[in-house]
Write an enzyme that holds these catalytic residues in place. Sequence first.
Site, short mmCIF file in Angstrom:
data_model
loop_
_atom_site.label_atom_id
_atom_site.label_comp_id
_atom_site.label_asym_id
_atom_site.label_seq_id
_atom_site.Cartn_x
_atom_site.Cartn_y
_atom_site.Cartn_z
N LYS A 58 -16.53 -34.83 -13.00
CA LYS A 58 -15.64 -35.52 -12.07
C LYS A 58 -16.49 -36.49 -11.29
CE LYS A 58 -12.76 -35.01 -7.97
NZ LYS A 58 -12.43 -34.16 -6.81
N TYR A 117 -19.28 -32.11 -10.55
CA TYR A 117 -18.57 -32.87 -9.53
C TYR A 117 -19.60 -33.69 -8.76
CZ TYR A 117 -15.44 -33.63 -5.48
OH TYR A 117 -14.68 -34.19 -4.48
#
Length: 303
Positions: free
Chosen positions: A162, A134
């Site tokens: 992500k 992330y």
Amino acid sequence: MKFEGIYTPAVTPFTSDGAIDKQAFAEVLESLIEAKVHGIIIGGSTGEYYAHTAQERFDLAAHAKDVIGTRLALIVGTGATRTEDSIEYAKAAKSIGADAILVTSPPYALPTDRENSVHALAIDRAANLPIMLYNYPGRMGVSMGEEYLARVGKSRNVVAIKESSGDMGRVHRLAREFPHIGLSCGWDDQALEFFAWGARSWVCAGSNFLPLEHVALYEACVLEKNFDKGRRIMSAMLPLMNFLDGGKFVQSIKFGCELNGLKVGQVRAPLRPLNSGEKRTLQTVITNLKRTVAQVNSGANNE
């Protein structure tokens, strides 16, 4: 594990006295399962993990697994400033049978790429689960650079990232230079572009209360490869994304859930709820979005 589809970072409902409302949380999860999202993330910023105690995070992840069972993929966030804490969250995710973990950069610490990769690989060893990285430099203070990705990307567990930098040039580099790490959209108003560059998943907070519309965009772009339809859906969604960028993100997501009949309560301090004017504006935006996406889907089905 492959990340494909819509992954919802679930909100955390609170009671009027500020405690976690586990019954309401179960209802949120059931609503997402019914709407056929593809996975649920616990312990993300939309879930207000930063305002939880460690025990609350452990308990909430375990409760999520009890509710979800094997019906959907469960991804557990491991974000923390201390590597030791992230390791404990990763171990707990493993112990409850989570399907994957979310690995961030430690906020505020500003590690180098090498230091950050050591952090991530320590978490990886603790859980030995599929990982979605992330990258959110706006919140963490550092970006996952090329040295980081080269080191961490050697692990077979690192299967997706992500990407929440907002930098489309970086998306291009990830697609070209790190094709073995699956792209996942983490910047909502760029979802169409992510899908055009090969992303097959989207982690989107708005799917807490608009799951069908978010799934529709994914299906149009990824499954149907109909980017004309995708552009029409995306255009309908942009007013919502612009509103969410206005500074009260989690509050807006929770109000959207309330409009759907989910009693999720208020946000925890230091955040404050939407005022009445903001609520009216958001309600209008949501109504228009739903109507327009329904029209797009109806028109596509009639062609």
